[in-house]
Write an enzyme that holds these catalytic residues in place. Structure first.
Site, PDB file in Angstrom:
ATOM      1  N   ASP A 299      29.440 -27.542 -27.285  1.00  0.00           N
ATOM      2  CA  ASP A 299      30.594 -26.650 -27.268  1.00  0.00           C
ATOM      3  C   ASP A 299      31.794 -27.220 -28.031  1.00  0.00           C
ATOM      4  O   ASP A 299      32.224 -28.350 -27.806  1.00  0.00           O
ATOM      5  CB  ASP A 299      30.989 -26.416 -25.806  1.00  0.00           C
ATOM      6  CG  ASP A 299      31.924 -25.240 -25.628  1.00  0.00           C
ATOM      7  OD1 ASP A 299      32.560 -24.813 -26.595  1.00  0.00           O
ATOM      8  OD2 ASP A 299      32.022 -24.756 -24.477  1.00  0.00           O
TER       9      ASP A 299
ATOM     10  N   SER B 104      33.348 -21.329 -28.884  1.00  0.00           N
ATOM     11  CA  SER B 104      32.530 -20.970 -27.729  1.00  0.00           C
ATOM     12  C   SER B 104      32.431 -19.451 -27.603  1.00  0.00           C
ATOM     13  O   SER B 104      32.040 -18.782 -28.547  1.00  0.00           O
ATOM     14  CB  SER B 104      33.109 -21.638 -26.470  1.00  0.00           C
ATOM     15  OG  SER B 104      32.158 -21.669 -25.427  1.00  0.00           O
TER      16      SER B 104
END
Length: 334
Positions: free
Chosen positions: A152, A38
């Site tokens: 993610d 991320s």
């Protein structure tokens, strides 16, 4: 000995990674391989490309309104924000085009939304890989890649220690940005978390009135009562003394019982659930794949969308490493 650096997920808190890296370099630590998830992938790509200083200078100059413009807040298919300008900025100014061109071996992780499998990127184009790794569910739209929809990497691997090992690291330093979900800190965490959620929701609703209507709680209207809407059970036809006594009883009861407050809005529910999930997955993964050194800045006061606080977050990262400096020197430099 080859040293790896695993940079964890954490949205805006990820600017802390910049301070951590700078402080490690001042200690004389030579990082050989980098892995990120991320925001850790975003910072890691810049670091592996030799452009961390450029990223730092840009990030610390961001204002809240600039962040809003970069994220592109609005109602759209698959996510609340597009974030395309942020990823275009990475590609143009902070990262080399491909993994093969980077100055340090680098890898990042995303999640297959349909199978739940880890998807590891360490070759080919960097931009789409980092964008997939950063695609926070419901906030950013998922990214299509080779017939899969990716979100993610924090859903399955928030602090990718294993990626550093796969890149050949003998010794891994990991940075966990979500270390504040601990029992001894629950009450303070609750207060900080509620404040952070309020700031996050306010931030996202600034760009469009429709967002405010969409994310606000259905119960908010019921709390804004006019005098005519006051429940009749609280009003009497007795004399002033009786009415005053009744109100005193009600006020005392209100003091004795903590108010529940309005039901959380959809943004609060989403971000809170993601933070809890991420914290629990992180603990599980780190227990099974422990790093040699774990750096855990305390960031309870930072909301996930406060990207304009980069200067402060960099200092937090530096201070955390400085507190661990003796331990790091002992393990790595002796």
């Amino acid at each position: 000995m080859k040293i790896g650096l695993a940079l964890g997920a954490g949205a805006a808190r990820g600017w802390t990674h910049i301070g951590v890296i700078r402080a490690l370099e001042r200690l004389g630590i030579q990082i050989d391989v980098v892995a990120g998830c991320s925001i850790g992938a975003y910072v890691g790509a810049a670091y592996a490309s030799g452009k961390l200083d450029e990223l730092h200078d840009w990030a610390v100059g961001l204002t809240e309104w600039q962040v809003l413009g970069l994220l592109g807040v609005g109602l759209r298919r698959g996510g609340i924000v597009s974030g395309q300008k942020v990823f275009d900025k990475l590609a143009s100014d902070f990262s080399l085009p491909t993994f093969e061109e980077m100055q340090k071996p680098f890898a990042c992780v995303a999640t297959d939304i349909h199978t739940g499998r880890e998807v590891i990127f360490n070759k080919g184009n960097v931009g789409p890989s980092v964008q997939a790794s950063c695609a926070i569910p419901a906030l950013f739209a998922p990214v299509a890649h080779e017939g899969r929809w990716l979100v993610d990497g924090a859903v399955v691997n928030p602090v990718p220690v294993n990626l550093c090992r796969q890149l050949g690291a003998d010794y891994v330093i990991a940075v966990n940005l979500n270390a504040d979900f601990r029992h001894i800190r629950l009450e303070k965490l609750r207060r900080d978390h509620e404040e952070n959620q309020r700031k996050t929701e306010d931030f996202l609703t600034k760009s469009h009135n429709a967002l405010k209507q969409w994310f606000s709680s259905d119960n908010e209207k019921s709390t804004d009562q006019t005098p005519d809407e006051v429940p009749t059970g609280l009003m009497t036809d007795d004399d002033a003394v009786g009415e005053s006594h009744e109100l005193q009883i009600i006020e005392q009861e209100a003091k004795d019982v903590p108010p529940l407050g309005a039901a959380p809005g959809i943004m609060n529910v989403m971000s809170s659930a993601l933070e809890i999930l991420q914290a629990r997955v992180t603990r599980s993964r780190l227990a099974g794949e422990p790093p040699d050194i774990l750096i855990e800045p305390q960031l309870t006061d930072v909301g996930i969308m406060e990207f304009h606080r980069a200067g402060e977050l960099c200092l937090k990262g530096e201070a955390t490493v400085e507190r661990l400096a003796e331990q790091i020197r002992f393990q790595l430099l002796t």
